[in-house]
Design a protein around this motif. Structure first.
Motif, PDB file in Angstrom:
ATOM      1  N   TRP A  22       0.836  -1.287   0.006  1.00 15.95           N
ATOM      2  CA  TRP A  22      -0.114   0.069   0.030  1.00 15.95           C
ATOM      3  C   TRP A  22       0.709   1.108  -0.072  1.00 15.95           C
ATOM      4  CZ3 TRP A  22      -5.244   1.292  -0.564  1.00 15.95           C
ATOM      5  CH2 TRP A  22      -5.300   2.853  -0.209  1.00 15.95           C
ATOM      6  N   PHE A  23       1.568   1.357   0.890  1.00 15.03           N
ATOM      7  CA  PHE A  23       2.408   2.695   1.304  1.00 15.03           C
ATOM      8  C   PHE A  23       3.668   2.712   0.104  1.00 15.03           C
ATOM      9  CE2 PHE A  23       0.656   2.282   5.468  1.00 15.03           C
ATOM     10  CZ  PHE A  23       0.048   3.587   5.429  1.00 15.03           C
ATOM     11  N   GLN A  24       4.143   1.655  -0.404  1.00 18.59           N
ATOM     12  CA  GLN A  24       5.410   2.006  -1.326  1.00 18.59           C
ATOM     13  C   GLN A  24       4.988   1.965  -2.758  1.00 18.59           C
ATOM     14  OE1 GLN A  24       8.242  -1.243  -0.459  1.00 18.59           O
ATOM     15  NE2 GLN A  24       8.407  -0.783   1.794  1.00 18.59           N
ATOM     16  N   TYR A  25       3.924   1.191  -3.083  1.00 19.36           N
ATOM     17  CA  TYR A  25       3.542   1.188  -4.341  1.00 19.36           C
ATOM     18  C   TYR A  25       2.227   1.683  -4.945  1.00 19.36           C
ATOM     19  CZ  TYR A  25       7.818  -1.683  -4.495  1.00 19.36           C
ATOM     20  OH  TYR A  25       9.103  -1.924  -4.380  1.00 19.36           O
ATOM     21  N   LYS A  34      -5.855   9.536  -8.595  1.00 18.61           N
ATOM     22  CA  LYS A  34      -7.313   9.610  -8.659  1.00 18.61           C
ATOM     23  C   LYS A  34      -7.714  10.963  -8.318  1.00 18.61           C
ATOM     24  CE  LYS A  34      -7.741   5.171  -8.912  1.00 18.61           C
ATOM     25  NZ  LYS A  34      -8.385   4.303  -9.963  1.00 18.61           N
ATOM     26  N   LYS A  35      -9.081  11.147  -8.559  1.00 15.04           N
ATOM     27  CA  LYS A  35      -9.466  12.647  -7.940  1.00 15.04           C
ATOM     28  C   LYS A  35      -9.698  12.538  -6.667  1.00 15.04           C
ATOM     29  CE  LYS A  35     -14.404  11.372  -8.487  1.00 15.04           C
ATOM     30  NZ  LYS A  35     -15.698  11.744  -9.286  1.00 15.04           N
ATOM     31  N   HIS A  36      -9.674  13.932  -6.134  1.00 20.11           N
ATOM     32  CA  HIS A  36      -9.605  13.974  -4.698  1.00 20.11           C
ATOM     33  C   HIS A  36     -10.390  13.282  -3.747  1.00 20.11           C
ATOM     34  CE1 HIS A  36      -8.783  16.490  -1.006  1.00 20.11           C
ATOM     35  NE2 HIS A  36     -10.110  16.481  -0.977  1.00 20.11           N
ATOM     36  N   SER A  37     -11.656  13.034  -4.234  1.00 23.29           N
ATOM     37  CA  SER A  37     -12.631  12.637  -3.374  1.00 23.29           C
ATOM     38  C   SER A  37     -12.426  11.030  -3.278  1.00 23.29           C
ATOM     39  CB  SER A  37     -14.022  12.938  -3.958  1.00 23.29           C
ATOM     40  OG  SER A  37     -14.233  12.347  -5.221  1.00 23.29           O
ATOM     41  N   THR A  38     -11.786  10.546  -4.551  1.00 20.50           N
ATOM     42  CA  THR A  38     -11.551   9.044  -4.260  1.00 20.50           C
ATOM     43  C   THR A  38     -10.137   8.885  -3.463  1.00 20.50           C
ATOM     44  OG1 THR A  38     -12.462   8.982  -6.370  1.00 20.50           O
ATOM     45  CG2 THR A  38     -10.784   7.177  -5.902  1.00 20.50           C
ATOM     46  N   ARG A  39      -9.363   9.744  -3.421  1.00 23.92           N
ATOM     47  CA  ARG A  39      -7.985   9.673  -2.864  1.00 23.92           C
ATOM     48  C   ARG A  39      -8.431   9.418  -1.456  1.00 23.92           C
ATOM     49  NH1 ARG A  39      -5.947  13.790  -6.249  1.00 23.92           N
ATOM     50  NH2 ARG A  39      -5.897  15.202  -4.243  1.00 23.92           N
ATOM     51  N   ARG A  40      -9.327  10.712  -1.029  1.00 26.47           N
ATOM     52  CA  ARG A  40      -9.674  10.976   0.268  1.00 26.47           C
ATOM     53  C   ARG A  40     -10.569   9.353   0.941  1.00 26.47           C
ATOM     54  NH1 ARG A  40     -12.984  15.469   0.931  1.00 26.47           N
ATOM     55  NH2 ARG A  40     -14.608  14.221   0.843  1.00 26.47           N
ATOM     56  N   LEU A  41     -11.209   8.768   0.047  1.00 24.42           N
ATOM     57  CA  LEU A  41     -12.120   7.607   0.332  1.00 24.42           C
ATOM     58  C   LEU A  41     -11.128   6.592   0.704  1.00 24.42           C
ATOM     59  CD1 LEU A  41     -14.666   6.063   0.848  1.00 24.42           C
ATOM     60  CD2 LEU A  41     -14.718   5.846  -1.652  1.00 24.42           C
ATOM     61  N   TYR A  42     -10.191   6.405  -0.444  1.00 24.00           N
ATOM     62  CA  TYR A  42      -9.273   5.238  -0.240  1.00 24.00           C
ATOM     63  C   TYR A  42      -8.599   5.245   0.960  1.00 24.00           C
ATOM     64  CZ  TYR A  42     -10.091   3.476  -5.125  1.00 24.00           C
ATOM     65  OH  TYR A  42     -10.700   2.868  -6.333  1.00 24.00           O
ATOM     66  N   ARG A  43      -7.893   6.643   1.322  1.00 22.54           N
ATOM     67  CA  ARG A  43      -7.044   6.409   2.434  1.00 22.54           C
ATOM     68  C   ARG A  43      -7.933   6.417   3.642  1.00 22.54           C
ATOM     69  NH1 ARG A  43      -4.385  11.778  -0.455  1.00 22.54           N
ATOM     70  NH2 ARG A  43      -2.680  10.422  -1.712  1.00 22.54           N
ATOM     71  N   LEU A  45     -10.641   4.363   4.077  1.00 22.04           N
ATOM     72  CA  LEU A  45     -10.976   2.949   4.179  1.00 22.04           C
ATOM     73  C   LEU A  45      -9.664   2.296   4.565  1.00 22.04           C
ATOM     74  CD1 LEU A  45     -13.151   2.609   0.920  1.00 22.04           C
ATOM     75  CD2 LEU A  45     -13.930   2.537   3.137  1.00 22.04           C
ATOM     76  N   ALA A  46      -8.547   2.596   4.084  1.00 19.57           N
ATOM     77  CA  ALA A  46      -7.384   1.614   4.094  1.00 19.57           C
ATOM     78  C   ALA A  46      -7.024   2.033   5.612  1.00 19.57           C
ATOM     79  CB  ALA A  46      -6.222   2.316   3.394  1.00 19.57           C
ATOM     80  N   ARG A  47      -7.028   3.290   6.315  1.00 25.91           N
ATOM     81  CA  ARG A  47      -6.522   3.343   7.511  1.00 25.91           C
ATOM     82  C   ARG A  47      -7.482   2.953   8.654  1.00 25.91           C
ATOM     83  NH1 ARG A  47      -7.395   8.549   7.430  1.00 25.91           N
ATOM     84  NH2 ARG A  47      -9.030   8.722   8.744  1.00 25.91           N
ATOM     85  N   LYS A  48      -8.899   3.072   8.468  1.00 24.57           N
ATOM     86  CA  LYS A  48      -9.877   2.773   9.321  1.00 24.57           C
ATOM     87  C   LYS A  48     -10.006   1.170   9.234  1.00 24.57           C
ATOM     88  CE  LYS A  48     -12.662   6.516  10.041  1.00 24.57           C
ATOM     89  NZ  LYS A  48     -14.331   6.993  10.228  1.00 24.57           N
ATOM     90  N   HIS A  49     -10.011   0.433   8.190  1.00 28.12           N
ATOM     91  CA  HIS A  49     -10.321  -0.897   8.074  1.00 28.12           C
ATOM     92  C   HIS A  49      -9.399  -1.924   7.501  1.00 28.12           C
ATOM     93  CE1 HIS A  49     -14.250   0.529   8.700  1.00 28.12           C
ATOM     94  NE2 HIS A  49     -13.947   1.462   7.633  1.00 28.12           N
ATOM     95  N   LEU A  50      -8.703  -1.686   6.546  1.00 28.50           N
ATOM     96  CA  LEU A  50      -7.766  -2.560   5.671  1.00 28.50           C
ATOM     97  C   LEU A  50      -6.141  -2.712   6.247  1.00 28.50           C
ATOM     98  CD1 LEU A  50      -8.877  -1.711   2.158  1.00 28.50           C
ATOM     99  CD2 LEU A  50      -9.680  -3.354   3.676  1.00 28.50           C
ATOM    100  N   LEU A  90     -12.092  -1.589  -3.350  1.00 34.07           N
ATOM    101  CA  LEU A  90     -10.772  -0.943  -3.032  1.00 34.07           C
ATOM    102  C   LEU A  90      -9.868  -2.184  -2.988  1.00 34.07           C
ATOM    103  CD1 LEU A  90      -8.678   0.948  -2.533  1.00 34.07           C
ATOM    104  CD2 LEU A  90      -9.342   1.136  -0.099  1.00 34.07           C
ATOM    105  N   LEU A  91     -10.295  -3.245  -2.359  1.00 36.68           N
ATOM    106  CA  LEU A  91      -9.487  -4.471  -2.310  1.00 36.68           C
ATOM    107  C   LEU A  91      -9.084  -5.226  -3.511  1.00 36.68           C
ATOM    108  CD1 LEU A  91     -10.562  -6.196   1.015  1.00 36.68           C
ATOM    109  CD2 LEU A  91      -8.293  -5.280   0.528  1.00 36.68           C
ATOM    110  N   SER A  92     -10.153  -5.067  -4.424  1.00 38.58           N
ATOM    111  CA  SER A  92     -10.239  -5.635  -5.784  1.00 38.58           C
ATOM    112  C   SER A  92      -9.368  -4.878  -6.403  1.00 38.58           C
ATOM    113  CB  SER A  92     -11.636  -5.672  -6.238  1.00 38.58           C
ATOM    114  OG  SER A  92     -11.547  -6.480  -7.466  1.00 38.58           O
ATOM    115  N   ASN A  93      -9.282  -3.752  -6.335  1.00 40.10           N
ATOM    116  CA  ASN A  93      -8.384  -2.778  -7.105  1.00 40.10           C
ATOM    117  C   ASN A  93      -6.954  -2.971  -6.711  1.00 40.10           C
ATOM    118  OD1 ASN A  93      -7.223  -0.678  -8.520  1.00 40.10           O
ATOM    119  ND2 ASN A  93      -8.663   1.111  -7.864  1.00 40.10           N
TER     120      ASN A  93
END
Length: 172
Positions: A22-25, A34-43, A45-50, A90-93
């Motif tokens: 996640w962090f290196q690649y 990605k667009k701003h809203s997608t970046r915020r959503l992905y980050r 989700l990753a921080r809170k759950h994944l 996100l996981l699938s991505n």
């Protein structure tokens, strides 16, 4: 097994943790474009759950069952069907990128089952009277956005992305 390797049907899998990937690649190469809203959503989700659930696991060791159980656990915690859908996508991505880079042979988030989407509240449209009174109760720029939406049928994202150069008043 040797036949698969010799026929290049089975590629070597990279021995990297989910968190390192996640962090290196993924974040610098995929999320950052990605667009701003997608970046915020992905980050978020990753921080809170994944990252807390999968961060220390090696990417090739994460199974489809484990992904399904993670989604089930989040469902039991009361997360909304939309959040579960975002997590699965996100996981699938993430895994899809690893597969496309030949770092994994398979995407373990593919074919993950999600709970049915349930309407929390009943959809309701404005009455004619409400639609006529609402603009009077608002101030600009909200009033202008509302009226543009009423008159054009544009969705909120389309309205907010609209620029002066996008409008051609000389055309019929």
């Amino acid at each position: 097994l040797l036949r698969e390797v010799n026929q290049r049907a089975r590629q070597p899998q990279f021995d990297i943790t989910f968190s390192d990937f996640w962090f290196q690649y993924f974040e610098p190469e995929i999320v950052s474009v990605k667009k701003h809203s997608t970046r915020r959503l992905y980050r978020t989700l990753a921080r809170k759950h994944l990252l807390s659930a999968l961060g220390r696991k090696k990417l090739p060791d994460i199974s489809r069952l484990e992904v399904q159980q993670l989604i089930g656990e989040k469902h039991r915690q009361g997360k909304s069907p939309q959040t579960l859908r975002h997590l699965r996508n996100l996981l699938s991505n993430v895994f899809g990128v690893a597969v496309s880079w030949s770092w994994l042979n398979d995407n373990p988030a593919r074919d993950i089952k999600l709970p049915a989407m349930e309407r929390v509240r009943k959809a309701r449209t404005l009455t004619q009277d409400e639609a006529e009174r609402l603009p009077e109760a608002l101030e600009n720029p909200v009033r202008l956005i509302l009226l543009m939406g009423f008159l054009t049928g544009l969705r909120i994202g389309e309205l907010l992305a609209l620029r002066v150069e996008d409008v051609d008043l000389s055309r019929d």
